[in-house]
Scaffold this motif. Structure first.
Motif, PDB file in Angstrom:
ATOM      1  N   THR A  95      -6.016  -1.092   5.617  1.00 56.96           N
ATOM      2  CA  THR A  95      -6.341   0.957   5.665  1.00 56.96           C
ATOM      3  C   THR A  95      -5.092   1.087   5.271  1.00 56.96           C
ATOM      4  O   THR A  95      -4.849   1.260   6.342  1.00 56.96           O
ATOM      5  CB  THR A  95      -7.239   0.964   6.077  1.00 56.96           C
ATOM      6  N   TYR A 107      -2.887   3.659  -2.050  1.00 52.58           N
ATOM      7  CA  TYR A 107      -2.870   3.024  -2.889  1.00 52.58           C
ATOM      8  C   TYR A 107      -2.997   1.504  -2.887  1.00 52.58           C
ATOM      9  O   TYR A 107      -1.769   1.127  -1.088  1.00 52.58           O
ATOM     10  CB  TYR A 107      -2.159   3.414  -3.925  1.00 52.58           C
ATOM     11  N   TYR A 108      -3.828   0.240  -3.227  1.00 52.46           N
ATOM     12  CA  TYR A 108      -3.440  -0.891  -2.141  1.00 52.46           C
ATOM     13  C   TYR A 108      -3.228  -2.194  -3.261  1.00 52.46           C
ATOM     14  O   TYR A 108      -3.359  -2.362  -4.805  1.00 52.46           O
ATOM     15  CB  TYR A 108      -4.384  -1.392  -1.940  1.00 52.46           C
ATOM     16  N   SER A 109      -2.227  -3.520  -3.304  1.00 51.92           N
ATOM     17  CA  SER A 109      -2.407  -4.228  -3.959  1.00 51.92           C
ATOM     18  C   SER A 109      -3.663  -5.028  -4.233  1.00 51.92           C
ATOM     19  O   SER A 109      -4.191  -5.062  -3.420  1.00 51.92           O
ATOM     20  CB  SER A 109      -1.091  -5.469  -3.806  1.00 51.92           C
ATOM     21  N   ASP A 110      -3.797  -6.139  -4.866  1.00 47.83           N
ATOM     22  CA  ASP A 110      -5.187  -6.746  -5.359  1.00 47.83           C
ATOM     23  C   ASP A 110      -5.815  -7.869  -4.216  1.00 47.83           C
ATOM     24  O   ASP A 110      -6.494  -7.832  -3.884  1.00 47.83           O
ATOM     25  CB  ASP A 110      -5.334  -6.933  -6.491  1.00 47.83           C
ATOM     26  N   LYS A 131      -6.169  -5.405  -1.905  1.00 50.06           N
ATOM     27  CA  LYS A 131      -8.000  -4.513  -1.269  1.00 50.06           C
ATOM     28  C   LYS A 131      -8.880  -4.788  -0.463  1.00 50.06           C
ATOM     29  O   LYS A 131      -9.465  -6.435  -0.548  1.00 50.06           O
ATOM     30  CB  LYS A 131      -8.330  -3.911  -2.394  1.00 50.06           C
ATOM     31  N   GLY A 132      -9.635  -3.722   0.196  1.00 52.94           N
ATOM     32  CA  GLY A 132     -10.825  -3.989   1.137  1.00 52.94           C
ATOM     33  C   GLY A 132     -10.483  -4.523   2.392  1.00 52.94           C
ATOM     34  O   GLY A 132     -11.545  -4.501   3.215  1.00 52.94           O
ATOM     35  N   SER A 168       1.070  -0.753  -0.051  1.00 49.85           N
ATOM     36  CA  SER A 168       0.089   0.205  -0.372  1.00 49.85           C
ATOM     37  C   SER A 168       1.159   1.371   0.257  1.00 49.85           C
ATOM     38  O   SER A 168       2.379   1.011   0.185  1.00 49.85           O
ATOM     39  CB  SER A 168      -0.759   0.506   1.376  1.00 49.85           C
TER      40      SER A 168
END
Length: 125
Positions: A67, A57-60, A63-64, A47
């Motif tokens: 944070t 921004y986050y890696s897949d 993500k979710g 991130s």
């Protein structure tokens, strides 16, 4: 100098909050990132946050669940990790670039000038 802390052992589904504190430099106007490296694997982007506009921004893979956030008063960046999985087990390190990295660069460790020591995160039952 950057210092990352907050790692530990947690069960699958659990949570941890990592902190990255800066001393001797300010995060203001920087891009700060989190990377991780598992045994036998290459370091990977997790991130990043741009301090100028608070873009995140986050890696897949996270993500979710993860944070990233910042606290200007404390000159600290946090990584809240929820829903942890065994595959999240790694040494997590924070890094900073004294400026704004473009999207294609902020996921690449080589662009970051400052690194903290890693903190171990182990997800296991």
């Amino acid at each position: 100098q950057l210092q990352a802390y907050g790692g530990g052992l947690v069960q699958p589904g659990g949570s941890l909050r990592l902190s990255c504190a800066a001393s001797g430099l300010t995060f203001r106007s920087s891009t700060t990132g989190w990377f991780r490296q598992a045994p036998g694997k290459e370091r990977e982007f997790v991130s990043a946050i741009r301090w100028t506009n608070n873009s995140k921004y986050y890696s897949d893979s996270v993500k979710g669940r993860f944070t990233i956030s910042r606290d200007s008063a404390k000159n600290t960046v946090y990584l809240q990790m929820n829903g942890l999985k065994p595959e999240d087990t790694a040494v997590y390190s924070c890094a900073a670039y004294p400026g704004t990295l473009i999207l294609s660069s902020l996921r690449l460790a080589g662009y970051y000038n400052y690194w903290g020591q890693g903190t171990q995160v182990t997800v296991s039952s």
